[in-house]
Design a protein around this motif. Structure first.
Motif, mmCIF file in Angstrom:
data_model
loop_
_atom_site.group_PDB
_atom_site.id
_atom_site.type_symbol
_atom_site.label_atom_id
_atom_site.label_comp_id
_atom_site.label_asym_id
_atom_site.label_seq_id
_atom_site.Cartn_x
_atom_site.Cartn_y
_atom_site.Cartn_z
ATOM 1 N N UNK A 1 -15.907 -3.901 -6.794
ATOM 2 C CA UNK A 1 -14.705 -3.517 -7.542
ATOM 3 C C UNK A 1 -14.143 -4.720 -8.283
ATOM 4 N N UNK A 2 -13.925 -4.562 -9.567
ATOM 5 C CA UNK A 2 -13.354 -5.625 -10.392
ATOM 6 C C UNK A 2 -11.970 -5.212 -10.863
ATOM 7 N N UNK A 3 -11.030 -6.151 -10.823
ATOM 8 C CA UNK A 3 -9.675 -5.897 -11.319
ATOM 9 C C UNK A 3 -9.034 -7.212 -11.708
ATOM 10 N N UNK A 4 -8.269 -7.192 -12.789
ATOM 11 C CA UNK A 4 -7.535 -8.376 -13.230
ATOM 12 C C UNK A 4 -6.109 -8.384 -12.703
ATOM 13 N N UNK A 5 -5.686 -7.286 -12.095
ATOM 14 C CA UNK A 5 -4.324 -7.180 -11.587
ATOM 15 C C UNK A 5 -4.200 -7.957 -10.283
ATOM 16 N N UNK A 6 -3.168 -8.809 -10.186
ATOM 17 C CA UNK A 6 -3.015 -9.696 -9.033
ATOM 18 C C UNK A 6 -2.824 -8.916 -7.736
ATOM 19 N N UNK A 7 -1.916 -7.938 -7.742
ATOM 20 C CA UNK A 7 -1.647 -7.168 -6.526
ATOM 21 C C UNK A 7 -2.862 -6.347 -6.118
ATOM 22 N N UNK A 8 -3.541 -5.740 -7.092
ATOM 23 C CA UNK A 8 -4.724 -4.942 -6.781
ATOM 24 C C UNK A 8 -5.840 -5.810 -6.215
ATOM 25 N N UNK A 9 -5.968 -7.025 -6.706
ATOM 26 C CA UNK A 9 -7.032 -7.903 -6.202
ATOM 27 C C UNK A 9 -6.771 -8.293 -4.753
ATOM 28 N N UNK B 1 -9.167 -7.445 -1.581
ATOM 29 C CA UNK B 1 -9.655 -8.484 -0.689
ATOM 30 C C UNK B 1 -9.184 -8.271 0.750
ATOM 31 N N UNK B 2 -8.043 -7.605 0.921
ATOM 32 C CA UNK B 2 -7.609 -7.228 2.269
ATOM 33 C C UNK B 2 -8.586 -6.232 2.882
ATOM 34 N N UNK B 3 -8.974 -5.216 2.128
ATOM 35 C CA UNK B 3 -9.938 -4.234 2.633
ATOM 36 C C UNK B 3 -11.275 -4.907 2.918
ATOM 37 N N UNK B 4 -11.701 -5.801 2.033
ATOM 38 C CA UNK B 4 -12.962 -6.504 2.263
ATOM 39 C C UNK B 4 -12.917 -7.324 3.550
ATOM 40 N N UNK B 5 -11.816 -8.019 3.788
ATOM 41 C CA UNK B 5 -11.698 -8.814 5.012
ATOM 42 C C UNK B 5 -11.783 -7.922 6.245
ATOM 43 N N UNK C 1 -1.883 0.200 1.505
ATOM 44 C CA UNK C 1 -2.972 -0.396 2.275
ATOM 45 C C UNK C 1 -2.482 -1.579 3.098
ATOM 46 N N UNK C 2 -1.433 -2.240 2.644
ATOM 47 C CA UNK C 2 -0.915 -3.396 3.376
ATOM 48 C C UNK C 2 -0.055 -2.978 4.565
ATOM 49 N N UNK C 3 0.407 -1.747 4.559
ATOM 50 C CA UNK C 3 1.106 -1.224 5.732
ATOM 51 C C UNK C 3 0.120 -0.823 6.833
ATOM 52 N N UNK C 4 -1.089 -0.489 6.428
ATOM 53 C CA UNK C 4 -2.089 0.033 7.371
ATOM 54 C C UNK C 4 -2.845 -1.096 8.050
ATOM 55 N N UNK D 1 1.092 -8.175 6.211
ATOM 56 C CA UNK D 1 0.729 -9.099 7.286
ATOM 57 C C UNK D 1 -0.720 -9.465 7.001
ATOM 58 N N UNK D 2 -0.883 -10.184 5.902
ATOM 59 C CA UNK D 2 -2.194 -10.423 5.308
ATOM 60 C C UNK D 2 -2.946 -11.545 6.015
ATOM 61 N N UNK D 3 -4.280 -11.541 5.915
ATOM 62 C CA UNK D 3 -5.016 -12.743 6.266
ATOM 63 C C UNK D 3 -4.410 -13.938 5.535
ATOM 64 N N UNK D 4 -4.384 -15.090 6.175
ATOM 65 C CA UNK D 4 -3.548 -16.182 5.686
ATOM 66 C C UNK D 4 -3.926 -16.674 4.294
ATOM 67 N N UNK D 5 -5.208 -16.656 3.963
ATOM 68 C CA UNK D 5 -5.597 -17.049 2.610
ATOM 69 C C UNK D 5 -5.038 -16.103 1.564
#
Length: 539
Positions: A63-71, A75-79, A393-396, A526-530
């Motif tokens: 998945x490619x996206x230039x939007x900061x929040x979408x990226x 990356x949260x789902x990928x992690x 997705x960030x709530x889940x 509550x994201x991965x720290x990176x």
């Protein structure tokens, strides 16, 4: 090959799949479409989940996206999915009976805790799920492998299974006001209670044949740190960071204690503790209200509309396996903003001495820093604030490396603003609160050292217990529950201090006010720290 579905639609499709595969989790998050089933727990279902997770991983990687929040969402789902892939080599469903117990206990407990339906509908949904309990536990007995399951982990789960009968026949039933509905629930609870009894007996016997090792090993531990937590380093470096942090914090605590033997000072403070578990709960409640008022007075955060933190006894099923305070967030997929701070009541079968040890570990000097951690501006403020934001997705998906890191950072934040120097009592009481706060950080550094050493084969359980009772202020009884928890939950114990230090580092680069920083980074998830760094700094 590039994924052609839009980021928003792909996330929506993925969450729908995730909820269907994990209906108990979905119900805890507030999905009423999933509060009628506990899910499938046979071996084929676990295998299918791993295969399907692999396909989702491929799609999000493309998945490619230039939007900061979408990226960041991507990356949260990928992690998370990389964590699923890594953990497939260490299958908890074949190793740990607590997976099955948690899948039953927590959704049923949350049903009455959150009360998202009218009572007749709520009781009906709970009855439906109670009928599925024997099937879940039958799958547990089929799936657990004596070559993989550790006796320590099995015995820990057996103690929890023994609380099941009382939970379903007494605790749940007592939550129902209507007499007819209560009678229906009581009738439905009995077969589930028998299933708990049967599983407890099975696990007692199974512990005698289990030959597995609870140690995860450095390779997988490091993979999870790098790929799931996005830390950029592995277990060996985490261990060394823990040792360095411990040495620095030990110098701090000696300065605050005014003596080299800070441990003796902490033990002396533990003599002043609430006299009963209920008194402990009441004092925690008073401290929670004081912390909230302090936040408002100093304007350190924005409070979510309608938020409330209720301070209540820990669930009976949690007491044998968790000896410290904990928190359950409001279901973030709903408009509810009421969270629950669970005070660590002792199990019913504790002796008077064991109960006193638990009360000593919640001494009056320690109540302030623990209430800040669990409530304001720790877990409750963070998760009620996050629930009000608009990135589903960030709530889940939340990692303890941020969630626990944030709560520990909150303790430091309030120290910086003088919170522990204020409050009930005289100057000696204030010094006690300050000492207990620093010890809480030292305790988390000790966890970093111990958890990595345990799972990399450099420390035994007995050595770990000795370390935690001499290098922190844990009482021997609480140390037993703590070390068993580390054995059962690898990589979680170091999350507190690791996350807090990273959040402090991010704060140094943030250009806005303290309140803007807190609202921004905590509201991002509550994201991965990176990923948390990217979200807070906008890059």
């Amino acid at each position: 090959m590039t994924e052609t579905t839009t980021p928003t639609r792909l996330v929506d499709e993925f969450l729908a799949w995730h909820f269907d595969r994990n209906p108990g989790t979905a119900a805890l998050l507030g999905s009423l479409a999933h509060d009628h089933t506990l899910g499938d727990f046979d071996a084929a279902s676990f295998a299918a989940h791993e295969r399907e997770a692999g396909r989702w991983l491929d799609r999000f990687a493309a998945l490619e996206t230039a939007d900061h929040a979408e990226s960041i969402d991507r990356d949260l789902v990928l992690a998370m999915l990389r964590g699923v892939r890594a953990r497939a080599t260490w299958p908890a469903w074949r190793r740990d009976p607590a997976l099955y117990l948690s899948a039953v206990l927590y959704p049923l407990h949350a049903a009455f805790l959150n009360r998202l339906r009218p009572e007749p509908e709520l009781v009906a949904s709970v009855i439906t799920r109670l009928a599925q309990v024997p099937g879940v536990f039958a799958a547990a007995k089929d799936n657990l492998d004596p070559e993989l399951a550790s006796p320590l982990i099995v015995r820990r789960a057996a103690a929890q299974a023994r609380t099941g009968r009382s939970f379903v026949t007494r605790t749940l039933v007592a939550e129902v006001a209507d007499p007819d509905l209560r009678a229906r629930l009581a009738a439905a609870a009995e077969p589930a209670a028998e299933a708990f009894d049967d599983l407890a007996a099975f696990l007692d016997a199974f512990a005698g044949t289990a030959r597995g090792d609870w140690r995860m090993g450095e390779a997988l531990y490091s993979t999870l740190l790098r790929e799931q937590e996005v830390l950029g380093y592995g277990a060996a470096e985490l261990h060394e960071r823990g040792k360095a942090a411990y040495a620095e914090l030990e110098a701090d605590i000696r300065a605050v204690a005014g003596q080299d033997d800070w441990h003796a000072a902490m033990v002396a403070l533990q003599d002043d503790h609430p006299p009963t578990p209920e008194a402990m709960r009441a004092e925690y409640e008073a401290e929670t209200l004081r912390a909230r008022a302090f936040l408002v007075e100093h304007g350190l955060v924005t409070l979510a509309e309608g938020e409330e933190c209720r301070v209540v006894p820990s669930p009976a099923f949690q007491r044998p396996v968790l000896g410290v305070a904990s928190y359950m967030a409001p279901p973030p997929l709903t408009s509810a903003r009421v969270g629950h701070f669970f005070v660590p009541f002792p199990p019913d079968d504790f002796t008077a001495e064991q109960t006193t040890q638990r009360l000593r570990t919640n001494a009056r000097s320690q109540l302030a820093t623990i209430a800040v951690h669990e409530a304001y501006p720790g877990h409750h403020w963070h998760l009620s604030w996050l629930a009000a934001q608009d990135r589903p997705v960030r709530k889940v998906f939340r990692t303890p490396y941020f969630a626990e890191g944030w709560a520990l950072y909150s303790e430091r934040l309030l120290r910086e603003h003088g919170y522990f120097a204020t409050g009930p009592g005289d100057a000696a009481a204030a010094r006690g609160r300050e000492l207990a706060h620093v010890e809480a950080w030292l305790f988390r550094a000790a966890r970093m050292v111990v958890d990595t050493a345990l799972h990399c084969g450099d420390m035994t359980v007995e050595q770990a217990r000795e370390f935690m009772t001499t290098k922190s202020s844990l009482t021997p009884g609480t140390a037993v529950a703590e070390i068993d928890r580390y054995c059962a939950w690898p990589t979680q114990a170091p999350s507190y201090l690791t996350g807090a230090l990273e959040i402090l580092s991010i704060r140094e680069e943030f250009t806005g006010s303290p309140r803007e920083f807190h609202d921004t980074i905590a509201g991002s998830g509550a994201l991965p720290l990176g990923l948390a760094r990217r979200a807070a700094l906008g890059r």
